[in-house]
Design a protein around this motif. Structure first.
Motif, mmCIF file in Angstrom:
data_model
loop_
_atom_site.group_PDB
_atom_site.id
_atom_site.type_symbol
_atom_site.label_atom_id
_atom_site.label_comp_id
_atom_site.label_asym_id
_atom_site.label_seq_id
_atom_site.Cartn_x
_atom_site.Cartn_y
_atom_site.Cartn_z
ATOM 1 N N LEU A 57 0.886 -1.154 -0.119
ATOM 2 C CA LEU A 57 0.120 -0.038 -0.043
ATOM 3 C C LEU A 57 1.022 1.329 0.187
ATOM 4 O O LEU A 57 1.814 1.346 0.649
ATOM 5 N N LEU A 58 0.652 2.063 -0.983
ATOM 6 C CA LEU A 58 1.693 3.234 -0.880
ATOM 7 C C LEU A 58 0.920 4.481 -1.498
ATOM 8 O O LEU A 58 0.043 4.390 -2.118
ATOM 9 N N ASP A 59 1.418 5.570 -0.988
ATOM 10 C CA ASP A 59 1.179 6.923 -0.980
ATOM 11 C C ASP A 59 1.834 7.477 -2.524
ATOM 12 O O ASP A 59 2.958 6.634 -2.756
ATOM 13 N N LEU A 60 1.356 8.213 -3.159
ATOM 14 C CA LEU A 60 2.015 8.682 -4.259
ATOM 15 C C LEU A 60 3.068 10.068 -3.839
ATOM 16 O O LEU A 60 4.012 9.922 -4.545
ATOM 17 N N ASN A 61 2.576 10.901 -3.152
ATOM 18 C CA ASN A 61 3.195 12.015 -2.968
ATOM 19 C C ASN A 61 4.343 12.042 -1.626
ATOM 20 O O ASN A 61 3.711 12.086 -0.631
ATOM 21 N N MET A 62 5.553 11.340 -2.089
ATOM 22 C CA MET A 62 6.557 11.069 -1.051
ATOM 23 C C MET A 62 7.811 11.685 -1.324
ATOM 24 O O MET A 62 8.289 11.940 -2.587
ATOM 25 N N PRO A 63 8.803 12.194 -0.474
ATOM 26 C CA PRO A 63 9.984 12.319 -0.758
ATOM 27 C C PRO A 63 10.967 11.405 -1.248
ATOM 28 O O PRO A 63 10.563 10.362 -1.074
ATOM 29 N N LYS A 64 12.045 12.011 -1.762
ATOM 30 C CA LYS A 64 13.102 11.098 -2.161
ATOM 31 C C LYS A 64 12.601 10.251 -3.562
ATOM 32 O O LYS A 64 12.938 10.609 -4.686
ATOM 33 N N ILE A 86 -1.106 -1.408 -4.280
ATOM 34 C CA ILE A 86 -2.331 -0.476 -4.362
ATOM 35 C C ILE A 86 -2.127 0.931 -3.880
ATOM 36 O O ILE A 86 -1.275 1.077 -2.917
ATOM 37 N N ILE A 87 -2.573 1.950 -4.666
ATOM 38 C CA ILE A 87 -2.310 3.174 -4.221
ATOM 39 C C ILE A 87 -3.321 3.742 -3.127
ATOM 40 O O ILE A 87 -4.498 3.538 -3.391
ATOM 41 N N LEU A 88 -2.809 4.266 -2.368
ATOM 42 C CA LEU A 88 -3.651 4.955 -1.022
ATOM 43 C C LEU A 88 -3.312 6.405 -0.929
ATOM 44 O O LEU A 88 -2.566 6.619 -0.323
ATOM 45 N N SER A 89 -4.065 7.478 -1.719
ATOM 46 C CA SER A 89 -3.650 8.784 -1.677
ATOM 47 C C SER A 89 -4.822 9.736 -1.653
ATOM 48 O O SER A 89 -5.883 9.319 -1.647
ATOM 49 N N THR A 90 -4.424 10.642 -1.564
ATOM 50 C CA THR A 90 -5.338 11.928 -1.421
ATOM 51 C C THR A 90 -5.569 12.418 -3.077
ATOM 52 O O THR A 90 -6.555 13.022 -3.197
ATOM 53 N N LEU A 109 -6.988 3.648 -4.355
ATOM 54 C CA LEU A 109 -8.016 4.125 -3.350
ATOM 55 C C LEU A 109 -7.675 5.745 -2.934
ATOM 56 O O LEU A 109 -6.457 5.619 -2.599
ATOM 57 N N ILE A 110 -8.837 6.284 -2.957
ATOM 58 C CA ILE A 110 -8.516 7.791 -2.520
ATOM 59 C C ILE A 110 -8.988 7.742 -1.002
ATOM 60 O O ILE A 110 -10.116 7.351 -0.572
#
Length: 137
Positions: A57-64, A86-90, A109-110
């Motif tokens: 499960l990962l967010d899209l907007n991350m550093p590095k 699976i994307i878990l993002s705003t 998933l939003i």
């Protein structure tokens, strides 16, 4: 029959990590969560291969390394490419959604604003993946 999942959660926001773990606890789920604060850290965890996660499960907007860059690296690996991601993002940016599916994600998933809605989405997500036939067994 449901089974316990090894979940790699890639999220840079500590509050979101706490919220995810709180939801698991409130639902009485004993899935094992491996936490990574960004894509670079996640790649290091995967490289060590002590535990191959059942799902990511990962967010899209991350550093590095952001989520899309991470997915590109993951999907180029002959072993790791089959782990459902699976994307878990705003972000509901249509371009991001299309790019993620093009790379080969298993779902997008939003994150809803209401905690109850978030809990229900996570419950459904984990219920599905804990009964689905996975390749990393």
């Amino acid at each position: 029959m449901s089974r316990v999942l090894n979940i790699l959660l890639i999220e840079d926001d500590a509050i979101e990590v706490m919220k995810f773990n709180r939801v698991l606890k409130s639902l009485g789920l004993n899935h094992k969560v491996i936490e990574a604060g960004n894509g670079e850290e996640a790649l290091q965890i995967l490289k060590e291969r002590n535990i191959i996660p059942d799902i990511i499960l990962l967010d899209l907007n991350m550093p590095k390394i952001n989520g899309i860059e991470f997915l590109g690296i993951l999907k180029s690996d002959e072993v790791l490419r089959y782990i459902p991601s699976i994307i878990l993002s705003t972000s509901n940016n249509h371009k991001d959604v299309l790019e993620c599916y093009r790379i080969g994600i298993a779902g997008y998933l939003i994150k809803p604003l209401k905690y109850e809605d978030y809990t229900e989405r996570i419950r459904k997500l984990l219920e599905y993946w804990s009964t689905n036939e996975l390749t990393s067994q």
